[in-house]
Design a protein around this motif. Structure first.
Motif, PDB file in Angstrom:
ATOM      1  N   LEU A 176     -69.701 114.902  21.728  1.00 34.07           N
ATOM      2  CA  LEU A 176     -70.559 114.203  20.757  1.00 34.07           C
ATOM      3  C   LEU A 176     -69.729 113.205  19.944  1.00 34.07           C
ATOM      4  O   LEU A 176     -70.163 112.080  19.678  1.00 34.07           O
ATOM      5  CB  LEU A 176     -71.205 115.235  19.825  1.00 34.07           C
ATOM      6  CG  LEU A 176     -72.231 114.677  18.838  1.00 34.07           C
ATOM      7  CD1 LEU A 176     -73.439 114.102  19.574  1.00 34.07           C
ATOM      8  CD2 LEU A 176     -72.678 115.756  17.856  1.00 34.07           C
ATOM      9  N   LYS A 177     -68.518 113.622  19.597  1.00 32.71           N
ATOM     10  CA  LYS A 177     -67.652 112.765  18.811  1.00 32.71           C
ATOM     11  C   LYS A 177     -67.297 111.502  19.608  1.00 32.71           C
ATOM     12  O   LYS A 177     -67.299 110.395  19.072  1.00 32.71           O
ATOM     13  CB  LYS A 177     -66.384 113.544  18.437  1.00 32.71           C
ATOM     14  CG  LYS A 177     -65.722 113.028  17.185  1.00 32.71           C
ATOM     15  CD  LYS A 177     -64.560 113.909  16.792  1.00 32.71           C
ATOM     16  CE  LYS A 177     -63.607 113.131  15.902  1.00 32.71           C
ATOM     17  NZ  LYS A 177     -62.382 113.884  15.645  1.00 32.71           N
ATOM     18  N   ARG A 178     -67.008 111.698  20.898  1.00 32.94           N
ATOM     19  CA  ARG A 178     -66.683 110.550  21.749  1.00 32.94           C
ATOM     20  C   ARG A 178     -67.891 109.625  21.861  1.00 32.94           C
ATOM     21  O   ARG A 178     -67.780 108.401  21.760  1.00 32.94           O
ATOM     22  CB  ARG A 178     -66.266 111.027  23.148  1.00 32.94           C
ATOM     23  CG  ARG A 178     -64.797 111.328  23.223  1.00 32.94           C
ATOM     24  CD  ARG A 178     -64.472 112.161  24.426  1.00 32.94           C
ATOM     25  NE  ARG A 178     -64.287 111.354  25.632  1.00 32.94           N
ATOM     26  CZ  ARG A 178     -63.975 111.889  26.816  1.00 32.94           C
ATOM     27  NH1 ARG A 178     -63.844 113.195  26.935  1.00 32.94           N
ATOM     28  NH2 ARG A 178     -63.820 111.114  27.854  1.00 32.94           N
ATOM     29  N   TYR A 179     -69.051 110.245  22.060  1.00 29.53           N
ATOM     30  CA  TYR A 179     -70.296 109.462  22.164  1.00 29.53           C
ATOM     31  C   TYR A 179     -70.509 108.631  20.897  1.00 29.53           C
ATOM     32  O   TYR A 179     -70.762 107.422  20.967  1.00 29.53           O
ATOM     33  CB  TYR A 179     -71.483 110.408  22.396  1.00 29.53           C
ATOM     34  CG  TYR A 179     -72.838 109.766  22.171  1.00 29.53           C
ATOM     35  CD1 TYR A 179     -73.442 108.998  23.168  1.00 29.53           C
ATOM     36  CD2 TYR A 179     -73.503 109.919  20.959  1.00 29.53           C
ATOM     37  CE1 TYR A 179     -74.676 108.395  22.963  1.00 29.53           C
ATOM     38  CE2 TYR A 179     -74.735 109.319  20.741  1.00 29.53           C
ATOM     39  CZ  TYR A 179     -75.314 108.572  21.739  1.00 29.53           C
ATOM     40  OH  TYR A 179     -76.533 107.970  21.532  1.00 29.53           O
ATOM     41  N   SER A 180     -70.397 109.269  19.753  1.00 30.96           N
ATOM     42  CA  SER A 180     -70.655 108.576  18.480  1.00 30.96           C
ATOM     43  C   SER A 180     -69.671 107.431  18.270  1.00 30.96           C
ATOM     44  O   SER A 180     -70.052 106.350  17.825  1.00 30.96           O
ATOM     45  CB  SER A 180     -70.562 109.543  17.306  1.00 30.96           C
ATOM     46  OG  SER A 180     -71.448 110.611  17.516  1.00 30.96           O
ATOM     47  N   ILE A 182     -68.068 105.672  20.576  1.00 27.29           N
ATOM     48  CA  ILE A 182     -68.355 104.549  21.478  1.00 27.29           C
ATOM     49  C   ILE A 182     -69.634 103.844  21.045  1.00 27.29           C
ATOM     50  O   ILE A 182     -69.733 102.631  21.073  1.00 27.29           O
ATOM     51  CB  ILE A 182     -68.496 105.040  22.938  1.00 27.29           C
ATOM     52  CG1 ILE A 182     -67.207 105.715  23.394  1.00 27.29           C
ATOM     53  CG2 ILE A 182     -68.833 103.876  23.863  1.00 27.29           C
ATOM     54  CD1 ILE A 182     -67.349 106.504  24.679  1.00 27.29           C
ATOM     55  N   ARG A 183     -70.596 104.625  20.603  1.00 26.34           N
ATOM     56  CA  ARG A 183     -71.883 104.066  20.226  1.00 26.34           C
ATOM     57  C   ARG A 183     -71.748 103.058  19.076  1.00 26.34           C
ATOM     58  O   ARG A 183     -72.362 102.008  19.094  1.00 26.34           O
ATOM     59  CB  ARG A 183     -72.844 105.181  19.825  1.00 26.34           C
ATOM     60  CG  ARG A 183     -74.254 104.703  19.740  1.00 26.34           C
ATOM     61  CD  ARG A 183     -75.239 105.782  19.505  1.00 26.34           C
ATOM     62  NE  ARG A 183     -76.359 105.175  18.798  1.00 26.34           N
ATOM     63  CZ  ARG A 183     -77.187 104.307  19.340  1.00 26.34           C
ATOM     64  NH1 ARG A 183     -77.055 103.959  20.597  1.00 26.34           N
ATOM     65  NH2 ARG A 183     -78.156 103.767  18.644  1.00 26.34           N
ATOM     66  N   ILE A 184     -70.941 103.426  18.103  1.00 28.19           N
ATOM     67  CA  ILE A 184     -70.742 102.515  16.970  1.00 28.19           C
ATOM     68  C   ILE A 184     -70.113 101.206  17.455  1.00 28.19           C
ATOM     69  O   ILE A 184     -70.511 100.130  17.072  1.00 28.19           O
ATOM     70  CB  ILE A 184     -69.879 103.199  15.876  1.00 28.19           C
ATOM     71  CG1 ILE A 184     -70.701 104.302  15.197  1.00 28.19           C
ATOM     72  CG2 ILE A 184     -69.403 102.186  14.848  1.00 28.19           C
ATOM     73  CD1 ILE A 184     -69.862 105.315  14.465  1.00 28.19           C
ATOM     74  N   ARG A 185     -69.144 101.320  18.366  1.00 27.20           N
ATOM     75  CA  ARG A 185     -68.438 100.123  18.805  1.00 27.20           C
ATOM     76  C   ARG A 185     -69.236  99.294  19.821  1.00 27.20           C
ATOM     77  O   ARG A 185     -69.187  98.086  19.791  1.00 27.20           O
ATOM     78  CB  ARG A 185     -67.078 100.511  19.413  1.00 27.20           C
ATOM     79  CG  ARG A 185     -66.032 100.801  18.350  1.00 27.20           C
ATOM     80  CD  ARG A 185     -64.684 101.132  18.962  1.00 27.20           C
ATOM     81  NE  ARG A 185     -64.596 102.526  19.375  1.00 27.20           N
ATOM     82  CZ  ARG A 185     -64.440 102.918  20.623  1.00 27.20           C
ATOM     83  NH1 ARG A 185     -64.371 102.051  21.609  1.00 27.20           N
ATOM     84  NH2 ARG A 185     -64.362 104.206  20.910  1.00 27.20           N
ATOM     85  N   ARG A 186     -69.945  99.953  20.717  1.00 27.42           N
ATOM     86  CA  ARG A 186     -70.508  99.219  21.844  1.00 27.42           C
ATOM     87  C   ARG A 186     -72.015  99.368  22.071  1.00 27.42           C
ATOM     88  O   ARG A 186     -72.533  98.904  23.070  1.00 27.42           O
ATOM     89  CB  ARG A 186     -69.814  99.669  23.149  1.00 27.42           C
ATOM     90  CG  ARG A 186     -68.359  99.385  23.129  1.00 27.42           C
ATOM     91  CD  ARG A 186     -67.753  99.738  24.468  1.00 27.42           C
ATOM     92  NE  ARG A 186     -66.361  99.376  24.460  1.00 27.42           N
ATOM     93  CZ  ARG A 186     -65.911  98.179  24.814  1.00 27.42           C
ATOM     94  NH1 ARG A 186     -66.749  97.269  25.238  1.00 27.42           N
ATOM     95  NH2 ARG A 186     -64.636  97.911  24.760  1.00 27.42           N
ATOM     96  N   GLY A 187     -72.726 100.010  21.173  1.00 28.27           N
ATOM     97  CA  GLY A 187     -74.157 100.181  21.395  1.00 28.27           C
ATOM     98  C   GLY A 187     -74.421 101.247  22.429  1.00 28.27           C
ATOM     99  O   GLY A 187     -74.375 102.436  22.132  1.00 28.27           O
ATOM    100  N   CYS A 225     -64.528  99.401  29.971  1.00 28.22           N
ATOM    101  CA  CYS A 225     -65.312  99.282  28.730  1.00 28.22           C
ATOM    102  C   CYS A 225     -65.284 100.562  27.891  1.00 28.22           C
ATOM    103  O   CYS A 225     -65.826 100.582  26.784  1.00 28.22           O
ATOM    104  CB  CYS A 225     -66.758  98.882  29.054  1.00 28.22           C
ATOM    105  SG  CYS A 225     -67.696 100.151  29.930  1.00 28.22           S
ATOM    106  N   HIS A 226     -64.678 101.599  28.427  1.00 28.41           N
ATOM    107  CA  HIS A 226     -64.499 102.857  27.698  1.00 28.41           C
ATOM    108  C   HIS A 226     -65.785 103.587  27.348  1.00 28.41           C
ATOM    109  O   HIS A 226     -65.802 104.434  26.461  1.00 28.41           O
ATOM    110  CB  HIS A 226     -63.638 102.645  26.427  1.00 28.41           C
ATOM    111  CG  HIS A 226     -62.353 101.942  26.732  1.00 28.41           C
ATOM    112  ND1 HIS A 226     -61.340 102.550  27.428  1.00 28.41           N
ATOM    113  CD2 HIS A 226     -61.952 100.673  26.492  1.00 28.41           C
ATOM    114  CE1 HIS A 226     -60.332 101.685  27.597  1.00 28.41           C
ATOM    115  NE2 HIS A 226     -60.702 100.531  27.048  1.00 28.41           N
ATOM    116  N   ARG A 227     -66.876 103.225  28.043  1.00 27.02           N
ATOM    117  CA  ARG A 227     -68.114 103.988  27.837  1.00 27.02           C
ATOM    118  C   ARG A 227     -68.034 105.291  28.636  1.00 27.02           C
ATOM    119  O   ARG A 227     -67.272 105.367  29.625  1.00 27.02           O
ATOM    120  CB  ARG A 227     -69.325 103.182  28.316  1.00 27.02           C
ATOM    121  CG  ARG A 227     -69.642 101.976  27.448  1.00 27.02           C
ATOM    122  CD  ARG A 227     -70.906 101.296  27.967  1.00 27.02           C
ATOM    123  NE  ARG A 227     -71.299 100.199  27.094  1.00 27.02           N
ATOM    124  CZ  ARG A 227     -70.928  98.938  27.261  1.00 27.02           C
ATOM    125  NH1 ARG A 227     -70.149  98.603  28.275  1.00 27.02           N
ATOM    126  NH2 ARG A 227     -71.329  98.003  26.413  1.00 27.02           N
TER     127      ARG A 227
END
Ligand SMILES: [Zn+2]
Length: 250
Positions: A176-180, A182-187, A225-227
């Protein structure tokens, strides 16, 4: 791990929907501002026209008073005429009477024009007031609709947040932390990989990583892209959420 990815995707869908609704919510007051500006514009016009009417009425009163003075002067001239002692005085008084009469006549004509102008202005003002009222009514209606729509969106957001929080609680904290992050940085934080290509950045995934992805036992990220990425075919055998195809499990 597949379940974790499924939840992440679902979480992402929720986050996207919440974002979309929040944007829609923000856009609503902006629309009302436009109507409010319209109303302010017609109200200002009405005020300015009322001011013009007041000014014309003031001028009318002034002319009426002046007419009284003019009429007194006609009487004065007539009196002089009746008191004339010789023909010279008589001629002078007659000229004065004529002149005074002419100024009464022109004053009366001016007053008649003012009466007409005042009537016309009052008519325009009536129409203008009606159109202001119309804008006010439509604004009240718009506000009512906007309030209802906003309440509806807010309720939907609350519902989605509830679901989202439940989903988030089912995702491992580190994932979840990784998701959050990446989400802030890349949508978009979670994307599929199709035929060795990342859907997020369209770059090819190294063959070694592609093999790892196909196993589906770990959470991996795209080196470009690190997603968070997953092999699309791995998710395909699940029809639960309605968007995967009905292929049999691998
Ligand atoms: Zn990528």
């Amino acid at each position: 791990m597949r379940d974790q990815l499924k939840r992440l995707e679902d979480l992402q869908r929720h986050d996207a929907k919440i974002q979309e609704l929040e944007n829609a919510l923000k856009a609503i007051p902006a629309k009302l501002v436009a109507t409010q500006n319209d109303l302010a514009r017609v109200e200002a016009l009405l005020t300015s026209e009322r001011g013009q009417l007041t000014e014309t009425e003031r001028y009318y009163t002034e002319q009426k008073n002046q007419l009284g003075t003019d009429e007194d002067q006609v009487s004065g001239a007539k009196h002089k005429l009746s008191q004339a002692k010789n023909s010279k005085e008589y001629m002078a008084a007659q000229r004065e009477t004529e002149a005074r009469r002419e100024s009464v006549a022109s004053r009366e004509a001016e007053i008649a024009k003012l009466v007409e102008a005042i009537d016309a202005k009052k008519k325009v003002l009536e129409e203008r007031a009606a159109s202001v009222q119309q804008v006010r009514d439509s604004m009240a209606k718009d506000r009512e609709i906007a309030d209802a729509r906003m309440a509806e969106i807010q309720a939907k957001i609350a519902e989605l947040r509830g679901e989202r929080d439940k989903l988030a609680s089912e995702v491992k904290p580190d994932v979840l932390k990784r998701y959050s992050g990446i989400r802030i940085r890349r949508g978009l934080a979670v994307v599929g990989v199709k035929s060795g290509t990342c859907r997020g950045c369209n770059m090819n995934i190294p063959p070694q990583l592609y093999i790892v992805l196909q196993r589906g036992t770990s959470i991996e990220t795209c080196p470009s892209c690190h997603r968070i990425i997953y092999w699309e075919d791995l998710m395909k055998d699940d029809t639960k959420d309605g968007e995967a195809s009905a292929k049999s499990p691998a």
